[in-house]
Design a protein around this motif. Structure first.
Motif, mmCIF file in Angstrom:
data_model
loop_
_atom_site.group_PDB
_atom_site.id
_atom_site.type_symbol
_atom_site.label_atom_id
_atom_site.label_comp_id
_atom_site.label_asym_id
_atom_site.label_seq_id
_atom_site.Cartn_x
_atom_site.Cartn_y
_atom_site.Cartn_z
ATOM 1 N N UNK A 81 0.854 -1.189 0.000
ATOM 2 C CA UNK A 81 0.000 0.000 0.000
ATOM 3 C C UNK A 81 0.887 1.235 0.000
ATOM 4 N N UNK A 82 0.722 2.078 -1.021
ATOM 5 C CA UNK A 82 1.459 3.346 -1.101
ATOM 6 C C UNK A 82 0.662 4.503 -0.521
ATOM 7 N N UNK A 83 -0.645 4.488 -0.757
ATOM 8 C CA UNK A 83 -1.550 5.534 -0.235
ATOM 9 C C UNK A 83 -2.892 4.883 0.066
ATOM 10 N N UNK A 84 -3.580 5.434 1.060
ATOM 11 C CA UNK A 84 -4.923 4.946 1.381
ATOM 12 C C UNK A 84 -5.787 6.113 1.832
ATOM 13 N N UNK A 85 -7.001 6.162 1.316
ATOM 14 C CA UNK A 85 -8.057 7.038 1.815
ATOM 15 C C UNK A 85 -9.123 6.072 2.317
ATOM 16 N N UNK A 86 -9.139 5.860 3.620
ATOM 17 C CA UNK A 86 -9.979 4.839 4.247
ATOM 18 C C UNK A 86 -11.399 4.861 3.677
ATOM 19 N N UNK A 87 -11.818 3.720 3.188
ATOM 20 C CA UNK A 87 -13.175 3.569 2.692
ATOM 21 C C UNK A 87 -13.399 3.987 1.254
ATOM 22 N N UNK A 88 -12.386 4.600 0.611
ATOM 23 C CA UNK A 88 -12.653 5.086 -0.744
ATOM 24 C C UNK A 88 -11.534 4.903 -1.763
ATOM 25 N N UNK A 89 -10.283 4.687 -1.335
ATOM 26 C CA UNK A 89 -9.206 4.646 -2.327
ATOM 27 C C UNK A 89 -7.971 3.932 -1.792
ATOM 28 N N UNK A 90 -7.373 3.104 -2.661
ATOM 29 C CA UNK A 90 -6.098 2.453 -2.387
ATOM 30 C C UNK A 90 -5.172 2.680 -3.571
ATOM 31 N N UNK A 91 -3.923 3.024 -3.308
ATOM 32 C CA UNK A 91 -2.887 3.049 -4.334
ATOM 33 C C UNK A 91 -1.878 1.983 -3.940
ATOM 34 N N UNK A 92 -1.687 1.006 -4.833
ATOM 35 C CA UNK A 92 -0.865 -0.149 -4.546
ATOM 36 C C UNK A 92 0.319 -0.235 -5.492
ATOM 37 N N UNK A 93 1.422 -0.795 -4.981
ATOM 38 C CA UNK A 93 2.543 -1.171 -5.837
ATOM 39 C C UNK A 93 2.527 -2.689 -5.893
ATOM 40 N N UNK A 94 2.098 -3.224 -7.041
ATOM 41 C CA UNK A 94 2.006 -4.667 -7.230
ATOM 42 C C UNK A 94 3.279 -5.152 -7.901
ATOM 43 N N UNK A 95 3.879 -6.180 -7.309
ATOM 44 C CA UNK A 95 5.122 -6.743 -7.845
ATOM 45 C C UNK A 95 4.860 -8.167 -8.325
ATOM 46 N N UNK A 96 5.488 -8.505 -9.434
ATOM 47 C CA UNK A 96 5.416 -9.851 -9.970
ATOM 48 C C UNK A 96 6.649 -10.133 -10.805
#
Length: 145
Positions: A66-81
């Protein structure tokens, strides 16, 4: 950045309940095959999902942070594979009457994925995320009925 939007027949709070349970991600994230661990603080900034991608026996263990979170409305994720690379994935929720409009924005940020021409990359990401949103709706709506 590829943008995909779908509607879930549930409130944003119900959708957030699913997004807040990291153990459920393999149910709707296309390509995720299993969850190995979820940080106790998920979905706080800096917390991680420890997942595997691929098909057995060719599984790759990696993480999503998780890079950023706005509780209940938004997630910014760094997904690695890796070795495929990394991507930023933004998931946002907006009320739409009795339903929720879910928007996923995604693009490769590191690794071989950034070498794919953007129009082709966006098309591939979009179609995968259409299916991801369809699966997310099944999970959320199945839990609310």
């Amino acid at each position: 950045m590829s943008t995909t939007t779908g509607t879930v027949s549930a409130t944003p709070e119900r959708v957030w309940e699913v997004l807040s349970d990291g153990w459920l991600y393999p149910l709707f994230v296309v390509g995720a095959s299993r969850m190995r661990d979820v940080d106790d603080t998920w979905p706080a900034v800096g917390s991680k999902l420890h997942h595997s991608v691929g098909t057995w026996p060719l599984l790759i263990d990696d993480t999503t942070e998780v890079l950023e979170v706005d509780e209940g409305s938004r997630l910014l994720l760094k997904a690695r594979g890796w070795p495929a690379g990394e991507a930023h994935v933004e998931i946002s929720l907006r009320p739409d009457g009795a339903a929720t409009l879910v928007t996923m924005k995604e693009d490769a940020t590191a690794g071989p994925g950034v070498l794919v021409p953007k129009p082709l990359r966006d098309a591939q990401i979009h179609w995968r995320n259409v299916e991801a949103l369809r699966r997310l709706a099944f999970v959320v709506e199945g839990r609310t009925t």
